[in-house]
Design an enzyme around this catalytic site. Structure first.
Site, PDB file in Angstrom:
ATOM      1  CG  HIS A 143       4.280   1.103   2.857  1.00 32.03           C
ATOM      2  ND1 HIS A 143       3.312   1.921   2.309  1.00 32.03           N
ATOM      3  CD2 HIS A 143       4.842   0.445   1.808  1.00 32.03           C
ATOM      4  CE1 HIS A 143       3.291   1.755   0.994  1.00 32.03           C
ATOM      5  NE2 HIS A 143       4.222   0.871   0.666  1.00 32.03           N
ATOM      6  CD  GLU A 144       7.360  -2.361   1.494  1.00 33.96           C
ATOM      7  OE1 GLU A 144       6.805  -3.304   0.882  1.00 33.96           O
ATOM      8  OE2 GLU A 144       7.612  -1.275   0.953  1.00 33.96           O
ATOM      9  CG  HIS A 147       2.322  -3.632   0.046  1.00 30.14           C
ATOM     10  ND1 HIS A 147       1.345  -3.069  -0.747  1.00 30.14           N
ATOM     11  CD2 HIS A 147       3.348  -2.741   0.058  1.00 30.14           C
ATOM     12  CE1 HIS A 147       1.763  -1.886  -1.191  1.00 30.14           C
ATOM     13  NE2 HIS A 147       2.974  -1.665  -0.712  1.00 30.14           N
ATOM     14  CD  GLU A 201       3.270   1.104  -3.072  1.00 37.52           C
ATOM     15  OE1 GLU A 201       3.832   1.763  -2.183  1.00 37.52           O
ATOM     16  OE2 GLU A 201       3.473  -0.103  -3.251  1.00 37.52           O
TER      17      GLU A 201
END
Length: 267
Positions: A143-144, A147, A201
């Site tokens: 997930h990070e 980004h 997100e």
């Protein structure tokens, strides 16, 4: 009427800038990457700002003797990160060759992030307190990493710049008082910036699921991760005031995505 015109000018200013600054940082046609992005600042500018903050964080952690204190835990994160980085080229060919780094800060905090350019930072608390499995760590890391791959920081800075420019135009035309200008700022934040951040997100959730599934980690671990986070986090703010989707909404969205990402894992 004035409030309506102010918000209309803000929206028009953002839309005008979007016409001149829209593109995409990733390949199209893969899950989570078809949206066009507002990119008004250069990647070099964002990288310079990010590097300064990152180096300051590392220096402070070293001085406090809390950086990379657990060699086994660091090795575990490095192994997981290598598996995920090898899948990043699905979204952009250059990402696999970024100067990726992995570090751990000894802290009870439930936190982890990846800065632009691939600087991965975990706080030991999120691993220890939630008793994370490798797959759950991969869910956070994927997930990070998403980004960074989608350059969300660059996009967020661009969006804030566009919104503030629109507010400035409105203040100049209508001669707004300081209080009115502050209300316009709040309207821009709640109406544009925060929903946009929630969009990022959700996008990172989708890309992260693909990365972890292709790396051989069961994407269902993202659901158990957020169930753990939901139990550990109390007093969540209302979703419309948050930059993140609520845990319950996030879990429901992840569950709905499973039929799309499970074939990556099974393959």
């Amino acid at each position: 009427m004035k409030k309506f015109l102010i918000n209309s000018i803000i929206a028009a200013s953002v839309s005008t800038m979007a016409l001149t600054g829209c593109s995409s940082t990733t390949n199209s046609g893969v899950i989570g990457s078809d949206r066009q992005q507002l990119l008004l600042v250069s990647n070099d500018q964002v990288m310079q700002m990010s590097a300064q903050s990152y180096n300051q964080l590392l220096q402070k952690a070293r001085q406090q003797r809390v950086l990379d204190t657990d060699a086994a835990q660091l090795a575990r994160l490095n192994r997981i990160s290598r598996n995920l980085i090898n899948q990043a080229e699905l979204y952009r060919g250059d990402a696999k060759n970024w100067p990726w780094e992995v570090h751990i800060i000894k802290s009870n905090e439930l936190n982890a992030f990846v800065l632009p350019g691939g600087k991965i930072m975990f706080y030991s608390g999120i691993i220890d307190r939630l008793n994370l499995t490798d797959a759950e760590i991969a869910a956070i890391m994927g997930h990070e990493m998403a980004h960074a791959i989608r350059e969300h920081t660059r996009e967020r800075i661009s969006s804030q710049y566009a919104t503030q420019t629109g507010i400035g135009i409105a203040a100049s035309i209508f001669g707004l008082s300081q209080g009115q200008a502050e209300l316009a700022n709040l309207a821009g934040d709640l109406g544009i910036a925060r929903p946009h951040s929630r969009t990022q997100e959700s996008e990172a959730d989708q890309i992260g699921l693909v990365l972890m599934a292709k790396a051989g980690y069961d994407p269902n671990a993202a659901i158990t991760l957020w169930q753990k986070m939901q139990r550990a986090s109390q007093g969540e703010p209302p979703q419309f005031l948050s930059t993140h989707p609520s845990s319950s909404n996030r879990i429901a969205t992840l569950q709905a995505l499973m039929p799309k990402v499970m074939p990556y894992y099974k393959k």
